[in-house]
Design a protein around this motif. Structure first.
Motif, short mmCIF file in Angstrom:
data_model
loop_
_atom_site.label_atom_id
_atom_site.label_comp_id
_atom_site.label_asym_id
_atom_site.label_seq_id
_atom_site.Cartn_x
_atom_site.Cartn_y
_atom_site.Cartn_z
N GLU A 1 0.85 -1.18 0.00
CA GLU A 1 0.00 0.00 0.00
C GLU A 1 0.89 1.24 0.00
OE1 GLU A 1 -3.98 1.72 2.20
OE2 GLU A 1 -2.61 0.46 3.36
N ALA A 2 0.49 2.24 -0.79
CA ALA A 2 1.31 3.43 -0.91
C ALA A 2 0.45 4.69 -0.75
CB ALA A 2 2.07 3.43 -2.23
N LEU A 3 0.51 5.61 -1.69
CA LEU A 3 -0.10 6.93 -1.54
C LEU A 3 -1.24 7.13 -2.53
CD1 LEU A 3 3.19 9.05 -1.36
CD2 LEU A 3 2.05 7.79 0.47
N THR A 4 -2.19 7.97 -2.14
CA THR A 4 -3.24 8.35 -3.07
C THR A 4 -2.70 9.40 -4.03
OG1 THR A 4 -4.11 10.27 -1.87
CG2 THR A 4 -4.86 8.08 -1.14
N PHE B 1 6.47 0.10 -10.25
CA PHE B 1 5.31 0.86 -10.72
C PHE B 1 4.60 1.51 -9.55
CE2 PHE B 1 3.94 -3.49 -9.89
CZ PHE B 1 2.78 -3.33 -9.14
N VAL B 2 3.84 2.56 -9.86
CA VAL B 2 3.00 3.24 -8.89
C VAL B 2 1.59 3.31 -9.46
CG1 VAL B 2 2.51 5.44 -7.73
CG2 VAL B 2 4.87 4.63 -7.94
N THR C 1 -6.74 5.52 -2.52
CA THR C 1 -5.77 4.48 -2.18
C THR C 1 -4.64 4.52 -3.20
OG1 THR C 1 -5.51 2.10 -1.70
CG2 THR C 1 -6.90 2.69 -3.56
N GLY C 2 -3.63 3.71 -2.98
CA GLY C 2 -2.53 3.65 -3.93
C GLY C 2 -1.62 2.48 -3.60
#
Length: 422
Positions: free
Chosen positions: A245-248, A289-290, A296-297
């Motif tokens: 899980e990363a950034l919006t 990749f992002v 969500t992200g």
């Protein structure tokens, strides 16, 4: 650098956007609809994509052949795509043919007949497309990984949909989907290139002005959970995707994360390419990749390798990612900034890229982000920002792991998570 951008709104709520590129002799024009896979109920998974196909299969006044010939007779190109959040219908034409392309786009998104005979034929085409993905493991693994990251929710489902649903989806499901989601406030008419905004606005009013507003379905927030999916197949390679899980897309650190991804796996000079492919010969393809959504992200890496190298590959990937929190250099940051700025500017040198960029910005952010602002935000990223965001990623990682192929030797989920922990 976006002084040639214009935006107006019709009385029914539909937005009309243009960006003039006066040095061109061509234009790109499209209708972007704010609906994709994540807006679908599980029982009709794949309806957005199937409807996109059916839009070209005939309207009240044109057959499928008429639609294709109308654009290609003037040397134009007509196409469409469906994503997890949006559906787009777009054309590339000579500047003088903008009225024709706009009228055809309006015809297919407003007056498609969804003919039952055409539906039976086109669903076979989509089933072949699904089968093609099933036979392409380096594509399929990303669908499986998305489901692993977001299980039992729309964002985790396939854009194409499962064959058992697509194969029996009734015409009424497509008609209902279009009625609910193809209202004027959910669509944007965008053109870029040699285009006059006043003329585009006139065309928009003429062809879309009578559309009636529709009820907008509430947005369901995504819930990243992570997990582990391994599917044994008789393949020459194991296809592995490992993500977190990363950034919006609205997070102020999203530019930092994109530069971090470039440093880790964005090209031949990236850390993963150099360590995995050049130094160790463990994979032909390896990249990061992002994926950033409004709520969500994710950040992830992909690699394909032989069964005998899988254990070493997994250890190298996790070592490189976990070790990046304290080891990124200023040289790497400068290179990543140059790559990001060059990629942005090169992508906006043709009208189709600008058209796509305008639509994406308006649908996601509600405004056209000026290029100078993007360049400033890239330049503003510091070495400390990269360290901070990397530590944020790996402070308490809950990985999503998907492996397709002979994957029995892959480290278990808990061990992979422990190796990623900063």
């Amino acid at each position: 650098m976006t002084e040639n951008f214009r935006l107006t709104t019709l009385p029914n709520g539909m937005r009309i956007a243009s960006e003039q590129m006066p040095h061109l002799m061509t234009s790109a024009v499209g209708v972007w609809v704010d609906v994709g896979t994540r807006h679908e109920h599980e029982s009709v998974n794949g309806v957005s994509h199937l409807l996109e196909h059916m839009a070209f299969k005939g309207t009240e006044t044109r057959s499928a052949k008429d639609i294709a010939e109308a654009v290609e007779n003037v040397g134009g190109q007509l196409n469409a795509y469906t994503s997890r959040e949006h559906t787009a219908y777009h054309a590339r034409i000579l500047a003088e043919d903008l009225p024709l392309a706009t009228e055809i786009l309006a015809d297919i998104v407003e007056h498609s007949t969804l003919d039952q005979t055409e539906l039976e034929r086109e669903r076979k085409v989509v089933l072949e497309e699904i089968g093609q993905v099933e036979d392409t493991p380096d594509d399929l693994v990303f669908d499986l990984w998305q489901e692993t990251a977001y299980p039992d929710q729309a964002l985790g489902r396939s854009i194409l949909g499962p064959p058992e649903i697509v194969g029996s989806m009734p015409r009424q499901a497509l008609a209902d989907h279009m009625r609910r989601h193809y209202g004027p406030e959910q669509m944007i008419l965008v053109a870029a290139g040699q285009v006059e905004h006043e003329r585009l606005e006139e065309l928009g009013q003429r062809w879309f002005g009578d559309l009636q507003r529709s009820a907008v379905d509430p947005f369901v927030k995504a819930d990243y959970r992570g997990g582990d999916l391994r599917e044994e197949r008789e393949l020459e390679q194991v296809h592995l995707v490992l993500g977190l899980e990363a950034l919006t897309c609205h997070d102020p650190d999203i530019y930092v994360l994109n530069l971090y991804s470039s440093i880790m796996g964005g090209g031949m000079s990236s850390r993963l390419f150099q360590e995995v492919r050049e130094k160790r010969g463990l994979a032909y393809s390896v990249f990061s990749f992002v994926n950033a959504f409004p709520d969500t992200g994710t950040f992830g890496v992909y690699a394909g390798t032989g069964e005998g190298d899988l254990d070493e590959l997994a250890r190298v990937l996790t070592d490189e990612l976990a070790g990046s929190t304290d080891s990124i250099t200023e040289v790497e940051l400068v290179r990543a900034k140059a790559q990001a700025k060059a990629g942005l500017l090169m992508g906006l040198e043709h009208c189709a890229g600008v058209c796509e960029d305008v639509a994406r910005h308006l649908l996601t952010f509600g405004r056209r982000i000026p290029r100078d602002e993007i360049l400033r935000r890239i330049d503003a990223v510091t070495h400390d920002d990269l360290k901070r965001v990397a530590k944020r990623l790996f402070a308490n990682p809950v990985p999503s792991v998907t492996a397709l192929g002979p994957c029995s030797k892959l480290l278990d989920h808990d061990k992979l998570a422990a190796r990623l922990r900063h």
